[in-house]
Scaffold this motif. Structure first.
Motif, PDB file in Angstrom:
ATOM      1  N   PHE A  29       0.752  -0.957  -0.003  1.00  0.00           N
ATOM      2  CA  PHE A  29       0.058  -0.098  -0.063  1.00  0.00           C
ATOM      3  C   PHE A  29       0.963   1.276  -0.024  1.00  0.00           C
ATOM      4  O   PHE A  29       1.903   1.250   0.583  1.00  0.00           O
ATOM      5  N   PRO A  30       0.263   2.326  -0.645  1.00  0.00           N
ATOM      6  CA  PRO A  30       1.107   3.752  -0.489  1.00  0.00           C
ATOM      7  C   PRO A  30       1.225   4.136   0.800  1.00  0.00           C
ATOM      8  O   PRO A  30       0.320   4.186   1.396  1.00  0.00           O
ATOM      9  N   PRO A  67      11.481  -0.471  -2.047  1.00  0.00           N
ATOM     10  CA  PRO A  67      12.013   0.598  -2.967  1.00  0.00           C
ATOM     11  C   PRO A  67      11.445   0.602  -4.617  1.00  0.00           C
ATOM     12  O   PRO A  67      11.013  -0.752  -4.961  1.00  0.00           O
ATOM     13  N   LYS A  68      10.858   1.500  -5.177  1.00  0.00           N
ATOM     14  CA  LYS A  68      10.341   1.377  -6.504  1.00  0.00           C
ATOM     15  C   LYS A  68      11.266   1.333  -7.629  1.00  0.00           C
ATOM     16  O   LYS A  68      11.079   0.405  -8.437  1.00  0.00           O
ATOM     17  N   ALA A  73      19.436   4.221 -10.355  1.00  0.00           N
ATOM     18  CA  ALA A  73      18.462   4.855 -11.408  1.00  0.00           C
ATOM     19  C   ALA A  73      17.734   6.076 -11.125  1.00  0.00           C
ATOM     20  O   ALA A  73      17.866   6.936 -11.748  1.00  0.00           O
ATOM     21  N   ASP A  74      17.433   6.248  -9.803  1.00  0.00           N
ATOM     22  CA  ASP A  74      17.037   7.590  -9.327  1.00  0.00           C
ATOM     23  C   ASP A  74      18.084   8.527  -9.354  1.00  0.00           C
ATOM     24  O   ASP A  74      17.659   9.809  -9.761  1.00  0.00           O
ATOM     25  N   ARG A  75      19.209   8.219  -8.892  1.00  0.00           N
ATOM     26  CA  ARG A  75      20.117   9.358  -8.869  1.00  0.00           C
ATOM     27  C   ARG A  75      20.467   9.701 -10.398  1.00  0.00           C
ATOM     28  O   ARG A  75      20.577  10.835 -10.537  1.00  0.00           O
ATOM     29  N   ASN A  76      20.412   8.743 -11.381  1.00  0.00           N
ATOM     30  CA  ASN A  76      20.749   9.191 -12.879  1.00  0.00           C
ATOM     31  C   ASN A  76      19.542  10.011 -13.445  1.00  0.00           C
ATOM     32  O   ASN A  76      19.649  10.904 -14.119  1.00  0.00           O
ATOM     33  N   TRP A  77      18.403   9.854 -12.732  1.00  0.00           N
ATOM     34  CA  TRP A  77      17.183  10.768 -13.331  1.00  0.00           C
ATOM     35  C   TRP A  77      17.046  11.861 -12.217  1.00  0.00           C
ATOM     36  O   TRP A  77      16.086  12.800 -12.365  1.00  0.00           O
ATOM     37  N   ARG A  78      17.891  12.014 -11.314  1.00  0.00           N
ATOM     38  CA  ARG A  78      18.085  13.314 -10.500  1.00  0.00           C
ATOM     39  C   ARG A  78      16.628  13.500  -9.759  1.00  0.00           C
ATOM     40  O   ARG A  78      16.217  14.287  -9.712  1.00  0.00           O
ATOM     41  N   ARG A  85       5.624   6.317  -2.254  1.00  0.00           N
ATOM     42  CA  ARG A  85       6.541   5.342  -1.314  1.00  0.00           C
ATOM     43  C   ARG A  85       5.481   4.132  -1.224  1.00  0.00           C
ATOM     44  O   ARG A  85       4.311   4.153  -0.878  1.00  0.00           O
ATOM     45  N   ILE A  86       5.958   2.924  -1.111  1.00  0.00           N
ATOM     46  CA  ILE A  86       5.129   1.707  -1.126  1.00  0.00           C
ATOM     47  C   ILE A  86       5.768   0.864   0.099  1.00  0.00           C
ATOM     48  O   ILE A  86       6.675   0.847   0.573  1.00  0.00           O
TER      49      ILE A  86
END
Length: 95
Positions: A29-30, A67-68, A73-78, A85-86
């Protein structure tokens, strides 16, 4: 069809049975923050799903934030990957 899906999401449940096995599974759940976990409608929905799956009782094996995306990957997409959050609860049927 799209309207029906939107309506189902709008008045549906906040939790979903993400993985199901014969003896348990994982519900998710979120959440907005860790403070939301215990008092959220999503948790109430998750516990209801667990009770539906395990009418004779269950136990929580593990729970925590899922983690989604990977941190790399998140760092690369800034940080543009989204902020939702899940929270997940892994459970087993039976005591």
């Amino acid at each position: 069809m799209l309207l029906m899906a939107a309506m189902a999401i709008g008045c549906g449940h906040e939790a979903s049975l993400t993985r199901e096995t014969e003896t348990g599974g994982v519900v998710t759940f979120p959440i907005q923050s860790e403070g939301d976990v215990l008092s959220s409608a999503g948790r109430r929905d998750a516990l209801r799903l667990i009770a539906d799956k395990c009418p004779s009782g269950s136990r929580i094996v593990k729970e925590g934030e899922i983690p989604k995306v990977s941190k790399t990957a998140d760092r690369n997409w800034r940080g543009q990957m989204g902020t939702e959050r899940i929270w997940g609860i892994q459970f087993s049927c039976g005591q």
